[in-house]
Design an enzyme around this catalytic site. Structure first.
Site, PDB file in Angstrom:
ATOM      1  N   ARG A 111      66.060  86.134  65.833  1.00  0.00           N
ATOM      2  CA  ARG A 111      66.571  87.408  66.333  1.00  0.00           C
ATOM      3  C   ARG A 111      65.395  88.377  66.481  1.00  0.00           C
ATOM      4  NH1 ARG A 111      70.870  89.567  68.980  1.00  0.00           N
ATOM      5  NH2 ARG A 111      71.801  91.391  67.942  1.00  0.00           N
ATOM      6  N   THR A 387      73.821  86.252  77.073  1.00  0.00           N
ATOM      7  CA  THR A 387      73.742  85.250  76.044  1.00  0.00           C
ATOM      8  C   THR A 387      74.065  83.890  76.621  1.00  0.00           C
ATOM      9  OG1 THR A 387      74.539  86.989  74.644  1.00  0.00           O
ATOM     10  CG2 THR A 387      74.689  84.759  73.765  1.00  0.00           C
ATOM     11  N   THR A 405      69.964  85.092  73.510  1.00  0.00           N
ATOM     12  CA  THR A 405      70.398  86.212  74.352  1.00  0.00           C
ATOM     13  C   THR A 405      69.280  87.161  74.708  1.00  0.00           C
ATOM     14  OG1 THR A 405      72.085  87.942  74.537  1.00  0.00           O
ATOM     15  CG2 THR A 405      71.010  87.744  72.427  1.00  0.00           C
ATOM     16  N   ASN A 407      70.733  90.103  75.466  1.00  0.00           N
ATOM     17  CA  ASN A 407      71.818  91.081  75.302  1.00  0.00           C
ATOM     18  C   ASN A 407      72.547  91.257  76.632  1.00  0.00           C
ATOM     19  OD1 ASN A 407      73.585  92.653  73.932  1.00  0.00           O
ATOM     20  ND2 ASN A 407      72.454  94.533  74.265  1.00  0.00           N
ATOM     21  N   ASP A 429      72.219  96.639  70.188  1.00  0.00           N
ATOM     22  CA  ASP A 429      73.071  96.011  69.168  1.00  0.00           C
ATOM     23  C   ASP A 429      73.002  96.737  67.822  1.00  0.00           C
ATOM     24  OD1 ASP A 429      74.400  94.104  70.608  1.00  0.00           O
ATOM     25  OD2 ASP A 429      73.064  92.464  70.104  1.00  0.00           O
ATOM     26  N   SER A 458      74.113  90.915  65.068  1.00  0.00           N
ATOM     27  CA  SER A 458      74.548  90.105  66.208  1.00  0.00           C
ATOM     28  C   SER A 458      75.962  89.592  65.973  1.00  0.00           C
ATOM     29  CB  SER A 458      73.591  88.922  66.353  1.00  0.00           C
ATOM     30  OG  SER A 458      74.042  88.034  67.360  1.00  0.00           O
ATOM     31  N   SER A 459      76.591  89.141  67.064  1.00  0.00           N
ATOM     32  CA  SER A 459      77.864  88.425  66.952  1.00  0.00           C
ATOM     33  C   SER A 459      77.697  86.942  67.259  1.00  0.00           C
ATOM     34  CB  SER A 459      78.888  89.011  67.922  1.00  0.00           C
ATOM     35  OG  SER A 459      79.115  90.359  67.648  1.00  0.00           O
ATOM     36  N   GLY A 488      79.347  86.099  75.031  1.00  0.00           N
ATOM     37  CA  GLY A 488      80.541  86.937  75.163  1.00  0.00           C
ATOM     38  C   GLY A 488      80.554  88.167  74.273  1.00  0.00           C
ATOM     39  N   GLY A 489      79.399  88.596  73.759  1.00  0.00           N
ATOM     40  CA  GLY A 489      79.382  89.788  72.911  1.00  0.00           C
ATOM     41  C   GLY A 489      80.306  89.594  71.719  1.00  0.00           C
TER      42      GLY A 489
HETATM   43  O1  DON Z   1      73.782  89.423  69.646  1.00  0.00           O
HETATM   44  C1  DON Z   1      74.829  89.831  70.131  1.00  0.00           C
HETATM   45  O2  DON Z   1      75.878  89.844  69.514  1.00  0.00           O
HETATM   46  C2  DON Z   1      74.858  90.285  71.576  1.00  0.00           C
HETATM   47  N1  DON Z   1      73.555  90.744  71.966  1.00  0.00           N
HETATM   48  C3  DON Z   1      75.368  89.180  72.428  1.00  0.00           C
HETATM   49  C4  DON Z   1      75.488  89.544  73.882  1.00  0.00           C
HETATM   50  C5  DON Z   1      76.279  88.586  74.684  1.00  0.00           C
HETATM   51  O3  DON Z   1      76.904  87.688  74.203  1.00  0.00           O
HETATM   52  C6  DON Z   1      76.287  88.831  76.144  1.00  0.00           C
HETATM   53  N2  DON Z   1      76.783  87.677  76.835  1.00  0.00           N
HETATM   54  N3  DON Z   1      77.650  87.320  77.406  1.00  0.00           N
END
Ligand code: DON
Length: 586
Positions: A111, A387, A405, A407, A429, A458-459, A488-489
């Site tokens: 990360r 991501t 990712t 982001n 984030d 992060s998620s 997918g955030g």
């Molecule tokens: O680390 C995270 O949780 C976010 N930066 C993830 C972003 C993400 O999944 C965007 N994609 N579809």
């Protein structure tokens, strides 16, 4: 359609507050593909499930040559930095969950970290209000990239091939070019305004005033040169030598914060995988600095006492139970989770089954619990967490589940001048201000506030589920059963969760499990978002009657999953019908 294909013009304060619905609605025109139109791919020895076919082919080639899953994974990661530039990266970061055939399970946490000059209030104006877009669309949004260091570390610790071999396909694809497919063309088009602001981005990804179209050839000479330098001189070239000096220069020219010292100080961290159990399966996932593993295991713990299968898949009763558990886990996420090197994260307590019981005390089987009553700040039981994802298993049983990712789609939109790679906007984030939602509508507080060299929460949830003890290929020892992850955030956590439930509770065939419509609750906002077209009207009505605010949205995620059927000896690979990925094995 995935979150990293978000449309332009989102990051104003107002838009950000309501970003989740906007993203979902923006995707709504895309036809849904919920039904499993075909079963998962299958193979006898090894499998790659990945988001982009050229990179998948390179990973498979490494496996066929006798490389292990980690060799293939690192090769895929570098290839994706070229072929999936909106999310694959060397300018971002991620998590590689590795379970080796001897049973050891660790995560390479690569990360990004905040630069040394970052401060808690760096995105706030004099009135304490977040400046629109600054944590997303400027060089100030860029955190110190971790990918090159993390991938090199994974290869050195767990791989068998030299770094130049892992970089070779990426260099070939960057230098020789490849044909822009529909998905990349659409991603470029939908981000074109953000991308057009940066000459270094336009030079590669535009033809005149417009982004490259489907069928055009994308050649990335600066990126090829950067990758060649890393192949020749190792990761130090990126973090300490010429490439670092060039990035520092670019940062200075664009009011960015990253210095050579920041780059030289970057360290990936190897952490033991977080562990839970669900229906006698061991769950391996990612510990903080991601919230993914903690939240996933918390939700599974909360659901374990219920016979979900008897409620019926995606029935209102089922969605009610699962959404209530999601709500409670996301409340805890906002309260407790952050970089474990900066805050005490009570992981063991959070993922203990008795604590799940405490969280569910306020659960009502027929009525929604208000977000306020669901948390955060439940007393913990002190007893005794844009991501892209790919999954790989090799013929020896080594497994990799990797999510990485930038982001947002194409990160901050800038290609680093002279270096050819997209810069992330991962600083968003962090929680820029308590209770102010980020790009994914997630809120947080002190645990995820900005501090120098801190990892933003992060998620991402790369996960491996083991067989029930005694049921695996390894005799009495558990062996890999399901490998899964997605972009997918915030919905990463809940999409991974539902894939696991689809397989373990509902016995779905893998492709069907991956394609099945998703729903999502993240505590704040206090509503269930359900994939448009995936749920019957009477299910939605019944959820409203139970007291849930509901909202329909577009497709989310791009799951890449592998399932090992020890009984038949087949390894199944399923790439989400929502995306353009591919599963291939031999
Ligand atoms: O680390 C995270 O949780 C976010 N930066 C993830 C972003 C993400 O999944 C965007 N994609 N579809």
């Amino acid at each position: 359609m995935m979150f990293h294909r978000a449309p332009d013009g989102i990051p104003t304060t107002v838009a950000r507050r309501s970003l989740l619905p906007i993203l979902l609605l923006a995707c709504a025109a895309v036809p849904t593909a919920h039904a499993a139109t075909r079963p998962a791919e299958r193979a006898r020895h090894a499998m790659v499930a990945g988001p982009e076919p050229l990179a998948v082919a390179e990973g498979l080639a490494v496996l066929r040559e006798g490389g292990n899953a980690i060799d293939a994974a690192v090769t895929i990661s570098f290839a994706l930095a070229v072929t999936q530039p909106e999310a694959g990266n060397i300018g971002g970061g991620g998590y590689m969950l590795i379970r080796t055939a001897d049973g050891a399970a660790n995560v390479v946490d690569y990360r990004e970290v905040a630069p040394a000059a970052a401060t808690a209030d760096m995105y706030l104006d004099e009135r304490g209000v977040p400046r629109p877009g600054e944590s997303l669309d400027t060089y100030k949004a860029v955190a110190v990239p971790g990918s090159v260091a993390g991938l090199a570390m994974a290869l050195e610790r767990y791989g068998t091939i030299p770094l130049p071999r892992a970089l070779e396909p990426a260099i070939r694809l960057a230098r020789g070019g490849f044909v822009v497919d529909r998905r990349l063309a659409e991603a470029l088009e939908s981000s074109s305004r953000r991308l057009a602001r940066y000459p270094a981005t336009r030079a590669v990804f535009f033809d005149g005033a417009r982004p490259l179209r489907e069928g055009a050839r994308l050649v990335q000479p600066d990126l090829a040169a950067t990758l060649e330098t890393v192949a020749r001189a190792g990761p130090d070239a990126f973090y300490r030598e010429d490439l670092a000096a060039t990035l520092e220069n670019d940062m200075r020219n664009h009011h960015g914060l990253i210095t050579r010292q920041d780059l030289a100080g970057y360290r990936p961290v190897i952490r033991p995988a977080i562990r839970g159990t669900y229906r006698a399966h061991t769950i391996l996932s990612v510990p903080p600095s991601s919230s993914g593993g903690v939240a996933l295991i918390q939700i599974l713990n909360m659901l374990e006492p219920f016979d979900l299968a008897s409620l019926g898949h995606n029935s209102s009763a089922y969605i009610h139970h699962v959404a209530e558990a999601m709500k409670r886990a996301f409340a805890d996420r906002a309260r407790w989770l952050g970089d474990p090197e900066f805050v005490d994260v009570p992981v063991d307590s959070m993922i203990s089954p008795p604590y799940a019981g405490v969280l569910m005390r306020s659960f009502h089987p027929h009525r929604a619990t208000s977000a306020a009553a669901a948390g955060p700040g439940n007393p913990l039981v002190q007893e005794s967490d844009s991501t892209t994802h790919y999954s790989v298993i090799d013929s020896s049983g080594n497994v990799v589940s990797n999510t990485t990712t930038l982001n947002a789609s194409f990160g901050c939109g800038a290609v680093a001048t002279g270096l050819g790679y997209f810069l992330n906007n991962e600083m968003d984030d962090f929680s820029s201000k308590p209770d102010t939602p980020n790009l994914y509508g997630l809120v947080g507080g002190a645990a995820n506030s900005i501090a120098p060299r801190k990892r933003m929460l992060s998620s991402m949830t790369p996960t491996i589920v083991l067989s029930r003890s005694g049921e695996g290929t390894g005799g009495n020892a558990s062996s890999p059963y399901l490998v899964v992850g997605t972009p997918g955030g915030a919905t990463i956590i809940t999409s991974v969760l539902q894939t696991i439930l689809n397989v373990l509770d509902f016995g779905m065939e893998l492709q069907a499990a991956v394609n099945a419509p998703h729903f999502h609750h993240q505590w704040s906002p206090d509503r269930i978002v359900l994939e448009r077209g995936g749920f019957a009207r009477d299910v939605l009505d019944a959820l409203s009657t139970r007291g849930h605010e509901i909202q329909e949205g577009g497709e989310r995620g791009d799951l890449q999953a592998i399932l090992v059927d020890a009984e038949s000896g087949w390894i199944h690979g399923a790439s989400d019908a929502r995306g353009g990925g591919q599963s291939r094995g031999y």
